[in-house]
Enzyme design. Structure first.
Site, short mmCIF file in Angstrom:
data_model
loop_
_atom_site.label_atom_id
_atom_site.label_comp_id
_atom_site.label_asym_id
_atom_site.label_seq_id
_atom_site.Cartn_x
_atom_site.Cartn_y
_atom_site.Cartn_z
N ALA A 121 17.83 65.94 44.79
CA ALA A 121 18.46 64.58 45.34
C ALA A 121 17.82 64.05 46.57
O ALA A 121 17.61 62.94 46.79
CB ALA A 121 19.88 64.52 45.39
N HIS A 251 21.81 71.01 40.64
CA HIS A 251 22.58 72.25 41.01
C HIS A 251 24.09 71.85 41.23
O HIS A 251 25.07 72.57 41.70
CB HIS A 251 22.09 73.00 42.02
CG HIS A 251 21.80 72.53 43.33
ND1 HIS A 251 22.74 73.02 44.46
CD2 HIS A 251 21.08 71.44 43.72
CE1 HIS A 251 22.59 72.21 45.35
NE2 HIS A 251 21.52 71.32 45.02
N CYS A 375 23.40 71.31 54.48
CA CYS A 375 22.23 70.80 55.01
C CYS A 375 22.37 70.80 56.83
O CYS A 375 21.27 70.67 57.21
CB CYS A 375 21.72 69.34 54.36
SG CYS A 375 21.72 69.68 52.56
#
Length: 451
Positions: A121, A251, A375
Site C-alpha cells: 500500500a 498482509h 510505521c
C-alpha cells in the site's frame, strides 16, 4: 494432505489434539519466566514464558493456511517468470497472476484491467498521490487530504509541496470523521486529487466514502482512498463509491507481505506518471517482475475474504464487545478514541487515564499490542492521529490499540483483559495523579511549578 494443513495448529492455535500451550497464547501465565524454564523466550531483555498472544492485527495479520496452500506450488514447481512468453512455466505463472487479478478486482467491484500489482500500500499511495499530480501538473496544482492519513500519504504530500504544489490538510471532527462541507469548500478549480483513508489504521474510523466520492464526482476531481485497512473487512464498491484510485495491501487480509495492488479507474480514465521505470510490466504503471507466489496468495486472500466477510464481521464485533465490557467492568476512566458508530470493530483504541502509555506497553510483554501505527511506533511523540482528534497530550500518551481478527479466540480476549486490567491497576496504584483525581481534586486547575 497439503503442507500447510499439517502446519494448521501453528496458524489457527485452536482445537487440535496437541497441548493447549502450543495452540494459544491465551493460557500463558502473567509471571515473568524463571531462569530454568526451557520454553521461555527473551524479548528486549525480559524473559517470558511463551510467545505473546497477538492482538496487533492492524500492523499485520497471520497468513491464512488456505492462502499458503495456494502459494506453495508457485514456490516449488510452478516457479516460472510470468513475463516469460515462450514456454509452459511462464504461461502457467501468467495465467495464475491474471486469475489473482480477477479475484482482487471482484472483491472491490472493479474490472481486472484496473488492478495493478505493487509491493504494498505504501507504493500504491506514492503512485496515486505523486503520479496523478505529476501527470496533470500543468493544470492541477492542489491536493486535499486529511490530518489523520497514513504517514506515507502525508509524506508524499509534503514531497509534492517541495515541488511547488499546494496541499490542504483537512482537520477531522472529534470522532475522527471528515467534515463533508469543509471538504467540499476546500476544492478549488486546480484541485487535482482528494485523498481520504477508508478505515483509519490507528482508530478504525470508517470515512463516508460514498459521500466523498459523490462530492468529488460533482467537482470533477479524482478521489483516492487508502483502503489497506478496509479491504476484506467492509464492503467496497469502487463504482458506487465513486473511487478513482485505491491502495490495497496483501498482509492486512491474511495474505503475504510484500504485495499490494493499485486500483486505477479506466472510465473516465485517470492517468498517473509511473514512479518506477524498467521493463514496462503492469502496463508501464509499475515495472518489475510480478512475484507470482505473493500475487497468488493475495488473490486467494481476497477470495476467502469475499466468502467470509459477513461471518468475520459478526465474530469480530462480538469479541470487541467482550473486550470492551471486560475492561469497563474492572477499570474506570477508559476513553474510546474515535467514533464507535462508524468504526471497524477489529480496531479498538483505548486511552487509560492516569497511566503512562509507555509503562503500560512495557508491562504488557505477554500481549502483542501497540500504541498506534507500526510505521511510527518507534517515536515517543503522542499519536498525531489522536492529537488531530483533539485528544489532550497526556491522554494521547496512554492509548493502546487492540487489534482483533479472524483467528483471535475468546480465551485470548479474556487473557488480554486480565493482563491489561492488572497492569493498569498496578500503575494507577503508583500514580499520585490518580489518587488526587479520586480525592476530587481538579487536576486542570493545578498550577504545576517548573524545576
Amino acid at each position: 494432505m497439503a503442507l500447510s494443513r499439517r502446519l494448521l495448529p501453528l496458524f489457527l492455535r485452536r482445537g487440535a489434539p496437541v497441548p493447549a500451550r502450543a495452540l494459544s497464547t491465551a493460557a500463558a501465565p502473567a509471571a515473568v519466566a524463571s531462569e530454568d524454564d526451557e520454553e521461555a523466550i527473551t524479548v528486549k531483555g525480559v524473559r517470558i514464558s511463551g510467545r505473546p498472544l497477538y492482538m496487533d492485527m492492524q500492523a499485520t495479520t497471520p497468513v491464512d493456511p488456505r492462502v499458503l496452500d495456494a502459494m506453495l506450488p508457485f514456490y516449488l514447481s510452478r516457479y516460472g517468470n510470468p513475463h516469460s512468453r515462450t514456454h509452459l512455466y511462464g504461461w502457467e505463472s501468467d495465467a495464475a497472476v491474471e486469475d489473482a487479478r480477477a479475484r482482487v478486482a471482484s472483491l472491490v467491484g472493479a474490472d481486472p484491467r484496473e488492478i495493478f500489482f505493487t509491493s504494498g500500500a505504501t507504493e500504491c499511495n506514492n503512485i496515486a498521490v505523486k503520479g496523478v499530480m505529476r501527470f496533470y501538473r500543468e493544470r492541477r496544482r492542489h491536493v486535499i487530504t486529511t490530518q489523520t492519513e497514513h504517514k506515507c500519504v502525508l509524506d508524499s504530500c509534503r514531497y509534492l509541496q517541495q515541488e511547488g504544489f499546494d496541499v490542504t490538510y483537512l482537520p477531522v471532527r472529534k470522532d475522527g470523521l471528515v467534515d463533508l462541507a469543509q471538504l467540499e469548500d476546500a476544492i478549488r478549480p486546480d484541485t487535482g486529487l482528494v485523498s481520504v483513508m477508508a478505515v483509519n489504521n490507528e482508530i478504525g474510523v470508517i470515512q463516508p466514502l460514498e459521500e466523498i466520492g459523490r462530492i468529488c464526482k460533482e467537482k470533477g476531481v479524482p478521489f483516492h482512498t487508502d483502503a489497506a485497512q478496509a479491504l476484506g473487512k467492509i464492503p467496497i464498491d469502487v463504482n458506487r463509491m465513486g473511487i478513482g484510485l485505491m491502495s490495497l495491501s496483501g498482509h492486512k487480509i491474511y495474505g503475504p507481505k510484500g504485495v499490494g495492488a493499485l486500483y486505477l479507474r479506466r472510465r473516465p480514465r485517470i492517468r498517473v506518471e509511473p514512479q518506477m521505470n524498467g521493463g514496462g510490466q503492469e502496463r508501464g504503471i509499475r515495472s518489475g517482475t510480478v512475484p507470482t507466489p505473493l500475487v497468488v496468495g493475495f488473490g486467494a486472500a481476497c477470495e476467502i475474504a469475499a466468502q467470509e466477510m459477513d461471518y468475520d464481521h459478526r465474530r469480530v464485533s462480538a469479541l470487541q464487545q467482550r473486550l470492551l465490557d471486560g475492561m469497563r467492568a474492572q477499570v474506570d476512566d477508559i476513553v474510546i478514541n474515535g467514533s464507535m458508530e462508524h468504526r471497524y470493530p477489529g480496531n479498538l483504541n483505548l486511552s487509560f487515564a492516569y497511566v503512562e502509555g509507555e509503562s503500560l506497553l512495557m508491562g504488557l510483554k505477554e500481549v502483542a499490542v501497540s500504541s498506534g501505527s507500526a510505521c511510527t511506533s518507534a517515536s515517543l511523540e503522542p499519536s498525531y492521529v489522536l492529537r488531530a482528534l483533539g485528544v489532550e497530550e497526556d491522554m494521547a500518551h496512554t492509548s493502546i490499540r487492540f487489534g482483533i481478527g479472524r483467528f483471535t479466540t475468546e480465551e485470548e480476549v479474556d487473557r488480554a483483559i486480565e493482563l491489561t486490567v492488572h497492569q493498569v491497576k498496578k500503575l494507577r496504584d503508583m500514580s499520585p495523579l490518580y489518587e488526587m483525581a479520586k480525592a476530587g481534586i481538579d487536576l486542570k486547575s493545578i498550577e504545576w511549578s517548573q524545576h
